[in-house]
Design an enzyme around this catalytic site. Structure first.
Site, PDB file in Angstrom:
ATOM      1  N   HIS A   1      -9.700   1.223   4.548  1.00 43.33           N
ATOM      2  CA  HIS A   1      -8.444   1.405   5.290  1.00 43.33           C
ATOM      3  C   HIS A   1      -8.698   2.345   6.466  1.00 43.33           C
ATOM      4  O   HIS A   1      -9.497   3.284   6.363  1.00 43.33           O
ATOM      5  CB  HIS A   1      -7.366   1.972   4.361  1.00 43.33           C
ATOM      6  CG  HIS A   1      -6.017   1.952   4.990  1.00 43.33           C
ATOM      7  ND1 HIS A   1      -5.613   2.925   5.879  1.00 43.33           N
ATOM      8  CD2 HIS A   1      -4.995   1.064   4.897  1.00 43.33           C
ATOM      9  CE1 HIS A   1      -4.380   2.624   6.296  1.00 43.33           C
ATOM     10  NE2 HIS A   1      -3.989   1.504   5.718  1.00 43.33           N
TER      11      HIS A   1
ATOM     12  N   ASN B   1       0.878  -1.177   0.000  1.00 45.54           N
ATOM     13  CA  ASN B   1       0.000   0.000   0.000  1.00 45.54           C
ATOM     14  C   ASN B   1       0.912   1.223   0.000  1.00 45.54           C
ATOM     15  O   ASN B   1       1.492   1.574   1.025  1.00 45.54           O
ATOM     16  CB  ASN B   1      -0.884  -0.034   1.259  1.00 45.54           C
ATOM     17  CG  ASN B   1      -1.715   1.222   1.420  1.00 45.54           C
ATOM     18  OD1 ASN B   1      -1.784   2.056   0.515  1.00 45.54           O
ATOM     19  ND2 ASN B   1      -2.337   1.365   2.585  1.00 45.54           N
TER      20      ASN B   1
ATOM     21  N   SER C   1       2.984  -1.970  10.414  1.00 45.92           N
ATOM     22  CA  SER C   1       4.439  -2.019  10.646  1.00 45.92           C
ATOM     23  C   SER C   1       5.064  -3.368  10.305  1.00 45.92           C
ATOM     24  O   SER C   1       5.989  -3.815  10.999  1.00 45.92           O
ATOM     25  CB  SER C   1       4.765  -1.609  12.087  1.00 45.92           C
ATOM     26  OG  SER C   1       4.387  -0.263  12.306  1.00 45.92           O
TER      27      SER C   1
ATOM     28  N   GLU D   1      -5.730  -4.926  10.419  1.00 47.27           N
ATOM     29  CA  GLU D   1      -4.692  -3.925  10.658  1.00 47.27           C
ATOM     30  C   GLU D   1      -5.001  -3.185  11.956  1.00 47.27           C
ATOM     31  O   GLU D   1      -5.801  -2.239  11.957  1.00 47.27           O
ATOM     32  CB  GLU D   1      -4.654  -2.914   9.512  1.00 47.27           C
ATOM     33  CG  GLU D   1      -4.356  -3.528   8.170  1.00 47.27           C
ATOM     34  CD  GLU D   1      -3.742  -2.499   7.215  1.00 47.27           C
ATOM     35  OE1 GLU D   1      -2.619  -2.714   6.776  1.00 47.27           O
ATOM     36  OE2 GLU D   1      -4.392  -1.478   6.937  1.00 47.27           O
TER      37      GLU D   1
ATOM     38  N   LYS E   1       0.174   4.251  -0.354  1.00 46.50           N
ATOM     39  CA  LYS E   1      -0.470   5.457   0.212  1.00 46.50           C
ATOM     40  C   LYS E   1      -0.237   6.666  -0.706  1.00 46.50           C
ATOM     41  O   LYS E   1      -0.262   6.526  -1.920  1.00 46.50           O
ATOM     42  CB  LYS E   1       0.027   5.698   1.640  1.00 46.50           C
ATOM     43  CG  LYS E   1      -0.154   4.438   2.493  1.00 46.50           C
ATOM     44  CD  LYS E   1      -0.020   4.666   3.964  1.00 46.50           C
ATOM     45  CE  LYS E   1      -0.227   3.334   4.696  1.00 46.50           C
ATOM     46  NZ  LYS E   1      -0.256   3.436   6.128  1.00 46.50           N
TER      47      LYS E   1
ATOM     48  N   GLU F   1      -7.091   4.746   7.572  1.00 43.07           N
ATOM     49  CA  GLU F   1      -6.854   6.166   7.266  1.00 43.07           C
ATOM     50  C   GLU F   1      -8.057   6.765   6.542  1.00 43.07           C
ATOM     51  O   GLU F   1      -8.367   7.949   6.708  1.00 43.07           O
ATOM     52  CB  GLU F   1      -5.554   6.314   6.453  1.00 43.07           C
ATOM     53  CG  GLU F   1      -4.340   6.113   7.357  1.00 43.07           C
ATOM     54  CD  GLU F   1      -3.113   5.541   6.664  1.00 43.07           C
ATOM     55  OE1 GLU F   1      -3.040   5.566   5.424  1.00 43.07           O
ATOM     56  OE2 GLU F   1      -2.217   5.055   7.386  1.00 43.07           O
TER      57      GLU F   1
ATOM     58  N   GLY G   1       2.095   2.380  10.840  1.00 40.90           N
ATOM     59  CA  GLY G   1       3.039   3.492  10.719  1.00 40.90           C
ATOM     60  C   GLY G   1       3.680   3.898  12.032  1.00 40.90           C
ATOM     61  O   GLY G   1       4.314   4.948  12.123  1.00 40.90           O
TER      62      GLY G   1
ATOM     63  N   GLY H   1       4.776   1.345   4.832  1.00 39.78           N
ATOM     64  CA  GLY H   1       6.113   1.934   4.751  1.00 39.78           C
ATOM     65  C   GLY H   1       7.174   1.050   4.106  1.00 39.78           C
ATOM     66  O   GLY H   1       7.938   1.508   3.236  1.00 39.78           O
TER      67      GLY H   1
HETATM   68  P1  PGA Z   1       2.544   0.395   7.681  1.00 40.37           P
HETATM   69  O1  PGA Z   1       1.112   0.580   6.970  1.00 40.37           O
HETATM   70  O2  PGA Z   1       3.112  -0.913   7.170  1.00 40.37           O
HETATM   71  O3  PGA Z   1       3.350   1.582   7.267  1.00 40.37           O
HETATM   72  O4  PGA Z   1       2.295   0.335   9.147  1.00 40.37           O
HETATM   73  C1  PGA Z   1       0.255  -0.505   6.751  1.00 40.37           C
HETATM   74  C2  PGA Z   1      -1.048  -0.023   6.146  1.00 40.37           C
HETATM   75  O5  PGA Z   1      -1.500   1.062   6.529  1.00 40.37           O
HETATM   76  O6  PGA Z   1      -1.638  -0.692   5.287  1.00 40.37           O
END
Ligand code: PGA
Length: 250
Positions: free
Chosen positions: A95, A9, A213, A167, A11, A97, A173, A235
């Site tokens: 998601h 992803n 993460s 998640e 983002k 976010e 993140g 990330g």
């Molecule tokens: P992250 O994001 O690996 O940076 O924690 C995962 C996601 O939001 O899908």
């Protein structure tokens, strides 16, 4: 029986040129991998360049969101048909976010899931609790509510076509990951709910990814858990070397 999926992803990172470079490098590194499904989800504007970079490979293209209507006066939105036409076969829906910053509810996510499946896209439906909910012992009730809401009115044939991503919001993140045991407990819980809402056979078929993460240092242990069928990586998917290591971590 469940083919593992590793999805990146991206983002709101990687413009057209950067996305082409990253996808080209990922393709080069992963050309011998056939035991897992690899999905790259760039921002909308970078979809064409990633499509070009992965053409002829076994890597799938995905988007990070879509609208539930066919078309219409929805400024700033993108439809399922548009995504399909651009070469996407997956779409991330719900998601955290999107839920937190854009007010997406389970009802909205439900409409999007139905439309995505109707059009032939595979939704990656995200669920997960915030830190406060985990600390007050509400993880299961929160995830159950999200699952019930998101899958309302979805039939057995449709549910087989989607992917779920657990998640925990506190792990996204932040560098904090759920331990493999913590994650697997929730994955098992989700599978049990799918079994109750649909049936055992479907529950065994549905792929449940872990996200939050995920990095080369923890992916091996997470992916070794019996109910974790892959990863949704944020990330660490922005660099070809770390994404490559995650894909190969077994
Ligand atoms: P992250 O994001 O690996 O940076 O924690 C995962 C996601 O939001 O899908």
């Amino acid at each position: 029986m469940r083919v593992p999926i590793i999805a990146g992803n991206w983002k709101m990172f990687k413009d057209e040129t950067e996305a082409f470079e990253l996808a080209t490098e990922i393709r080069k590194r992963l050309k011998d991998v056939s035991s897992k499904r690899i999905v790259l989800c760039p921002p909308f504007t970078s979809i064409p360049s990633v499509k070009k970079a992965i053409q002829g490979s076994s890597i799938y293209l995905g988007a990070q969101n879509m609208h539930w209507e066919e078309e219409g006066a929805y400024t700033g939105e993108i439809s399922a048909k548009m995504l399909l036409g651009s070469g996407c076969s997956f779409v991330i829906l719900g998601h955290s976010e999107r839920r937190a910053h854009f007010g997406e509810t389970d009802q909205v996510i439900n409409k999007k899931i139905k439309k995505a499946i109707e059009e032939g896209l595979t939704p990656i439906v995200c669920v997960g609790e915030i830190l406060e909910e985990r600390e007050s012992g509400k993880t299961e009730s929160v995830v159950e509510e999200q699952i019930r809401g998101a899958f309302e009115g979805i039939n057995k044939k449709e549910i087989e076509k989607l992917v779920i991503a657990y998640e925990p919001v506190w792990a996204i993140g932040t560098g904090k990951t759920a331990t493999p045991k913590q994650a697997n407990e929730v994955h098992r819980f989700i599978r049990e709910k799918i079994s109750l809402l649909f049936n055992q056979e479907i529950a065994q078929k549905v792929c449940i990814l872990y996200g939050g993460s995920v990095k080369p240092e923890n992916s091996k242990d997470l992916l070794a858990e019996p109910d974790i069928d892959g990863a949704l990586v944020g990330g660490a998917s922005l660099r070809a070397d770390s994404f490559d290591q995650i894909v190969r971590s077994d």
